[in-house]
Design a protein around this motif. Structure first.
Motif, PDB file in Angstrom:
ATOM      1  N   ILE A 144       1.376  -1.176   0.695  1.00  0.00           N
ATOM      2  CA  ILE A 144       0.004   0.262  -0.289  1.00  0.00           C
ATOM      3  C   ILE A 144       0.917   1.397   0.253  1.00  0.00           C
ATOM      4  CG2 ILE A 144      -1.876   1.164   1.611  1.00  0.00           C
ATOM      5  CD1 ILE A 144      -2.937  -1.592   2.252  1.00  0.00           C
ATOM      6  N   LEU A 145       1.781   1.408   0.494  1.00  0.00           N
ATOM      7  CA  LEU A 145       2.978   2.448   0.822  1.00  0.00           C
ATOM      8  C   LEU A 145       3.353   2.915  -0.247  1.00  0.00           C
ATOM      9  CD1 LEU A 145       4.155   2.020   4.619  1.00  0.00           C
ATOM     10  CD2 LEU A 145       3.292   3.490   3.359  1.00  0.00           C
ATOM     11  N   ALA A 146       4.249   1.494  -1.657  1.00  0.00           N
ATOM     12  CA  ALA A 146       4.849   1.580  -2.511  1.00  0.00           C
ATOM     13  C   ALA A 146       3.692   2.064  -3.411  1.00  0.00           C
ATOM     14  CB  ALA A 146       5.105   0.328  -3.173  1.00  0.00           C
ATOM     15  N   VAL A 147       2.630   1.860  -3.524  1.00  0.00           N
ATOM     16  CA  VAL A 147       1.321   2.545  -4.466  1.00  0.00           C
ATOM     17  C   VAL A 147       1.190   3.434  -4.161  1.00  0.00           C
ATOM     18  CG1 VAL A 147      -0.664   2.278  -5.161  1.00  0.00           C
ATOM     19  CG2 VAL A 147       0.607   0.559  -4.831  1.00  0.00           C
ATOM     20  N   SER A 148       1.470   4.213  -3.165  1.00  0.00           N
ATOM     21  CA  SER A 148       0.214   5.481  -2.565  1.00  0.00           C
ATOM     22  C   SER A 148       1.979   6.393  -2.201  1.00  0.00           C
ATOM     23  CB  SER A 148       0.371   5.031  -0.697  1.00  0.00           C
ATOM     24  OG  SER A 148      -0.570   5.331  -0.293  1.00  0.00           O
ATOM     25  N   LEU A 149       3.437   5.644  -2.360  1.00  0.00           N
ATOM     26  CA  LEU A 149       4.392   7.041  -2.907  1.00  0.00           C
ATOM     27  C   LEU A 149       4.898   6.496  -4.738  1.00  0.00           C
ATOM     28  CD1 LEU A 149       6.452   4.938  -0.084  1.00  0.00           C
ATOM     29  CD2 LEU A 149       5.413   7.797  -0.359  1.00  0.00           C
ATOM     30  N   GLY A 150       3.602   5.760  -5.730  1.00  0.00           N
ATOM     31  CA  GLY A 150       4.382   6.360  -6.703  1.00  0.00           C
ATOM     32  C   GLY A 150       5.274   4.836  -7.176  1.00  0.00           C
ATOM     33  N   LEU A 182      -2.471  -1.434  -7.242  1.00  0.00           N
ATOM     34  CA  LEU A 182      -2.336  -0.559  -8.292  1.00  0.00           C
ATOM     35  C   LEU A 182      -2.874  -0.028  -9.279  1.00  0.00           C
ATOM     36  CD1 LEU A 182      -0.085   1.762  -9.039  1.00  0.00           C
ATOM     37  CD2 LEU A 182       0.899  -0.367 -11.180  1.00  0.00           C
ATOM     38  N   ALA A 183      -4.309  -1.259  -9.171  1.00  0.00           N
ATOM     39  CA  ALA A 183      -5.201  -1.315 -10.578  1.00  0.00           C
ATOM     40  C   ALA A 183      -6.479  -0.575  -9.341  1.00  0.00           C
ATOM     41  CB  ALA A 183      -5.489  -2.755 -11.180  1.00  0.00           C
ATOM     42  N   LEU A 184      -6.912  -1.218  -8.573  1.00  0.00           N
ATOM     43  CA  LEU A 184      -7.303  -1.511  -7.324  1.00  0.00           C
ATOM     44  C   LEU A 184      -8.092   0.637  -6.889  1.00  0.00           C
ATOM     45  CD1 LEU A 184     -10.531  -2.303  -6.044  1.00  0.00           C
ATOM     46  CD2 LEU A 184      -8.881  -2.428  -5.020  1.00  0.00           C
TER      47      LEU A 184
END
Length: 207
Positions: free
Chosen positions: A56-62, A131-133
């Protein structure tokens, strides 16, 4: 920041339905709980939940976009995860069945937590899933999506905590019975190890 989230209750419903859908994490938690008891199941669950938080952190940070646009990195993570699951499965084949409660109380809980964490982190499909959701439930004209993504991710994590707790509490009595039934219990570790190896093959062959 909730105003930046679109259809939050729809997202919450999706989280619950996704938790109820059997996946590799569910199978992993059930297998560890049945084979090694409630403490092992809870520590495995904690490792997986921390892994989900990292995704979740990885997606939030790009950062997730790096994996999404790099087939080499994606395949590296996928095959590394498959190999690690094979390793855990092989270990369960080699280790003697744990029957005594006193031995169960001395299980290496930190090691079990670490194994759950690694199996989740090495599954790039979890990263791509978020990343998709998550963008589907955030306003399209938003420049900074970090906080909305984190709020949505933590919502998913909260429903996952409830779900894995139910899984462990339901599977623990089954494991206690099997471990103290010599006819069935003598093959328990080998069956659970085979499940891990089967999961590894499934992950490795998936396109």
């Amino acid at each position: 920041m909730m105003s930046d989230i679109v259809n939050y209750w729809g997202f919450l419903t999706a989280c619950i339905l996704l938790n109820l859908t059997p996946g590799s994490d569910t199978i992993y938690i059930l297998t560890r709980t049945i084979a090694e008891g409630k403490k092992a199941g809870l520590m495995s669950s904690l490792g997986i939940l921390v892994g989900i938080l990292c995704h979740i952190l990885a997606v939030s940070l790009g950062l997730a976009g790096i994996v999404a646009h790099s087939p080499t990195l994606f395949n590296f993570l996928k095959y590394a995860g498959a190999i690690y699951l094979c390793y855990l499965g092989a270990k369960m084949w080699q280790e003697p069945l744990v029957l005594e409660k006193i031995i169960l109380d001395k299980l290496p809980l930190w090691s079990i937590f670490r194994q759950g964490l690694i199996t989740n982190l090495l599954n790039p499909k979890v990263l791509l899933f978020f990343l998709a959701l998550l963008p589907q439930f955030v306003s399209h004209n938003l420049e900074n999506t970090f906080i909305p993504f984190m709020l949505l991710g933590l919502t998913f994590l909260s429903t996952s905590i409830i779900w894995v707790s139910i899984l462990v509490l339901a599977a623990a009595p089954v494991g206690d019975f099997l471990r103290h039934n010599q006819k069935v219990g003598s093959w328990l570790n080998k069956i659970c190890g085979s499940i891990f190896i089967g999961l590894a093959i499934k992950i490795g062959l998936e396109k």
